[in-house]
Design an enzyme around this catalytic site. Structure first.
Site, mmCIF file in Angstrom:
data_model
loop_
_atom_site.group_PDB
_atom_site.id
_atom_site.type_symbol
_atom_site.label_atom_id
_atom_site.label_comp_id
_atom_site.label_asym_id
_atom_site.label_seq_id
_atom_site.Cartn_x
_atom_site.Cartn_y
_atom_site.Cartn_z
ATOM 1 N N CYS A 136 0.791 -1.239 0.000
ATOM 2 C CA CYS A 136 0.000 0.000 0.000
ATOM 3 C C CYS A 136 0.822 1.287 0.000
ATOM 4 C CB CYS A 136 -0.960 -0.009 1.184
ATOM 5 S SG CYS A 136 -1.900 -1.529 1.262
ATOM 6 N N HIS A 278 -3.204 6.636 2.996
ATOM 7 C CA HIS A 278 -3.683 5.336 2.521
ATOM 8 C C HIS A 278 -5.034 5.042 3.171
ATOM 9 C CE1 HIS A 278 -4.134 1.270 1.482
ATOM 10 N NE2 HIS A 278 -3.806 0.782 2.661
ATOM 11 N N ASN A 308 -10.285 -0.710 1.029
ATOM 12 C CA ASN A 308 -8.829 -0.603 0.902
ATOM 13 C C ASN A 308 -8.420 -1.196 -0.456
ATOM 14 O OD1 ASN A 308 -6.060 -0.992 1.004
ATOM 15 N ND2 ASN A 308 -6.033 -1.767 3.091
HETATM 16 N N1 COA Z 1 -17.963 -8.743 11.480
HETATM 17 C C1 COA Z 1 -18.334 -8.922 12.777
HETATM 18 N N2 COA Z 1 -17.450 -9.180 13.754
HETATM 19 C C2 COA Z 1 -16.156 -9.256 13.417
HETATM 20 C C3 COA Z 1 -15.721 -9.091 12.103
HETATM 21 C C4 COA Z 1 -16.675 -8.834 11.122
HETATM 22 N N3 COA Z 1 -16.358 -8.646 9.830
HETATM 23 N N4 COA Z 1 -14.378 -9.216 12.076
HETATM 24 C C5 COA Z 1 -13.985 -9.457 13.339
HETATM 25 N N5 COA Z 1 -15.069 -9.496 14.151
HETATM 26 C C6 COA Z 1 -15.112 -9.729 15.584
HETATM 27 C C7 COA Z 1 -13.894 -10.446 16.114
HETATM 28 O O1 COA Z 1 -14.054 -11.836 15.973
HETATM 29 C C8 COA Z 1 -13.862 -10.000 17.536
HETATM 30 O O2 COA Z 1 -14.801 -10.765 18.254
HETATM 31 P P1 COA Z 1 -14.458 -11.243 19.774
HETATM 32 O O3 COA Z 1 -14.335 -9.972 20.559
HETATM 33 O O4 COA Z 1 -15.661 -12.066 20.120
HETATM 34 O O5 COA Z 1 -13.195 -12.000 19.682
HETATM 35 C C9 COA Z 1 -14.402 -8.583 17.501
HETATM 36 O O6 COA Z 1 -15.082 -8.459 16.234
HETATM 37 C C10 COA Z 1 -13.323 -7.521 17.582
HETATM 38 O O7 COA Z 1 -12.293 -7.875 16.687
HETATM 39 P P2 COA Z 1 -11.021 -6.951 16.499
HETATM 40 O O8 COA Z 1 -10.096 -7.614 15.541
HETATM 41 O O9 COA Z 1 -10.490 -6.544 17.826
HETATM 42 O O10 COA Z 1 -11.709 -5.668 15.815
HETATM 43 P P3 COA Z 1 -11.078 -4.282 15.505
HETATM 44 O O11 COA Z 1 -11.854 -3.214 16.134
HETATM 45 O O12 COA Z 1 -9.582 -4.290 15.698
HETATM 46 O O13 COA Z 1 -11.348 -4.174 13.925
HETATM 47 C C11 COA Z 1 -10.144 -4.432 11.861
HETATM 48 C C12 COA Z 1 -10.777 -5.146 13.054
HETATM 49 C C13 COA Z 1 -9.526 -5.470 10.956
HETATM 50 C C14 COA Z 1 -11.246 -3.687 11.136
HETATM 51 C C15 COA Z 1 -9.074 -3.405 12.368
HETATM 52 O O14 COA Z 1 -8.236 -4.035 13.317
HETATM 53 C C16 COA Z 1 -8.221 -2.855 11.257
HETATM 54 O O15 COA Z 1 -8.706 -2.136 10.402
HETATM 55 N N6 COA Z 1 -6.931 -3.139 11.303
HETATM 56 C C17 COA Z 1 -5.998 -2.631 10.271
HETATM 57 C C18 COA Z 1 -6.074 -3.510 9.055
HETATM 58 C C19 COA Z 1 -5.305 -2.930 7.909
HETATM 59 O O16 COA Z 1 -5.096 -1.759 7.827
HETATM 60 N N7 COA Z 1 -4.878 -3.801 6.984
HETATM 61 C C20 COA Z 1 -4.217 -3.401 5.795
HETATM 62 C C21 COA Z 1 -2.916 -2.756 6.040
HETATM 63 S S1 COA Z 1 -2.396 -1.944 4.606
#
Ligand code: COA
Length: 351
Positions: A136, A278, A308
């Site tokens: 990215c 990004h 993204n």
């Molecule tokens: N729908 C519903 N629930 C979901 C889910 C979805 N699509 N994806 C994950 N969950 C659940 C998880 O299982 C977790 O449940 P639990 O508490 O029972 O274990 C809960 O939601 C929280 O998960 P978590 O991973 O802590 O959520 P978050 O607030 O960190 O959001 C992302 C997850 C991926 C959206 C976030 O971490 C993110 O954007 N990270 C950066 C990713 C990124 O930038 N990637 C590319 C880099 S270039």
């Protein structure tokens, strides 16, 4: 006598070339273009294939929908559409391009490069073609590469393309990743100018940290784990991601490198007309915005419509600002990227 005259004129020519070589060359952004596929996939559509909801996706990421390429559309197809628009906006003939640089993590095939497919589809021949893989941060790395090659007087008009068909490496059974990504491409034509007033690249900062290479990775299909029935059954040909760790790193790293480039140019984020980061997650964009102390109006957000789209996300955002008349001649833009590697980069651009 004739010989003397010849030597004299050739010396004069030599002196002229020598003088040109010593004068600084600058880089002008001639045109920007972008392309997203037609098919829109909404959060509700995704909730039919994995256990998720529109409400969760919007609250955690800011994404409402994304574009997904047709099954017969390749990354180079997306890139060619963006490239044609950039060249049209630059009013440059395709034959004037003398190098193609392509930032992609979803090459059409593993070998050869995607750039050669772009070259052929554009009807070009013989010019050098080069792919690079920084995920990215592709816009910022590409700008630095193009700038160096133009400033060194090796190339005059570079077509920089960033494009990805992320849907091809997305695990559509993994709700923690499949909600984030979309397909798209962006392109920029960068050209040589001797006029400093026209210079578009004020500065670029790049970095990488391989210690975090496992935070977002496509584990199989390379020399470490060649494709086998086992790698396919273990779903190792799809992106794996540690979402929470990446979130933390993205905020920290994008904030740091944006601040670094501003500091070393004696500028503040408020000197910019726009900040284009990004587009990974709305909450990441907003945290970086807060760290830089700029108002939300100065920060471009396109993630709700496209998700993204990897390296093209910053170019798609720039293109939308140009199309909406928000970036005009003289506008200053800070762009910041972050991606798998981990890699990062920031560039201050003047349009
Ligand atoms: N729908 C519903 N629930 C979901 C889910 C979805 N699509 N994806 C994950 N969950 C659940 C998880 O299982 C977790 O449940 P639990 O508490 O029972 O274990 C809960 O939601 C929280 O998960 P978590 O991973 O802590 O959520 P978050 O607030 O960190 O959001 C992302 C997850 C991926 C959206 C976030 O971490 C993110 O954007 N990270 C950066 C990713 C990124 O930038 N990637 C590319 C880099 S270039």
């Amino acid at each position: 006598m004739r010989l003397k005259k010849l030597i004299f004129s050739s010396n004069r020519k030599h002196k002229k070339i020598g003088k040109m070589k010593n004068s600084k060359r600058f880089v002008k952004i001639l045109g920007v273009g972008s392309y997203v596929p037609e098919k829109v996939v909404t959060n509700d559509d995704l909730s039919k294939i994995v256990d998720t909801s529109d409400e969760w996706i919007r609250a955690r990421t800011g994404i409402r929908e994304r574009r997904i390429a047709a099954s017969d559309q390749t990354t180079s197809d997306l890139c060619v559409c963006a490239a044609r628009k950039a060249m049209e906006n630059a009013s440059i003939a395709v034959d004037d391009i003398d190098l193609i640089l392509t930032g992609t993590i979803t090459s059409d095939v593993v070998l050869p490069s995607t750039s050669v497919f772009i070259q052929t589809k554009l009807g070009l021949k013989n010019i050098p073609c080069l792919d690079y893989n920084v995920a990215c941060s592709g816009l910022q790395y590409g700008i630095e590469l193009a700038r160096s090659l133009i400033e060194s007087r090796r190339y005059k008009n570079i077509l920089l393309v960033c494009g990805d068909k992320l849907s091809a490496i997305t695990d559509w059974e993994d709700r923690s990743t499949c909600i984030l990504f979309g397909d798209g491409a962006g392109a920029i034509v960068l050209s040589a100018t001797e006029n400093e007033e026209e210079n578009s690249i004020i500065d670029v900062v790049l970095g990488a940290n391989g210690e975090h290479s496992e935070l977002i990775i496509l584990p199989a299909g390379g020399s470490r784990e060649p494709a086998s029935e086992k790698t396919v059954s273990e779903r190792k040909h799809f992106m794996k991601m540690s979402g929470r760790d990446l979130f933390r790193e993205a905020v920290k790293i994008m904030g740091n490198c944006a601040q670094e480039i501003l500091d070393r140019n004696g500028m503040s984020a408020n000197d910019m007309d726009f900040v284009v980061t990004h587009q990974a997650n709305w909450r990441i964009i907003d945290a970086v915005r807060e760290r830089l102390g700029v108002s939300p109006e100065k920060v471009c957000v396109t993630i709700e419509k496209y998700g993204n789209t990897s390296a093209s996300s910053c170019i798609i955002a720039l293109d939308s600002l140009i199309k909406n008349g928000k970036i005009v001649r003289g506008s200053k833009v800070l762009t910041v990227g972050f991606g798998a590697g981990l890699t990062w980069g920031a560039a201050i651009l003047k349009f």
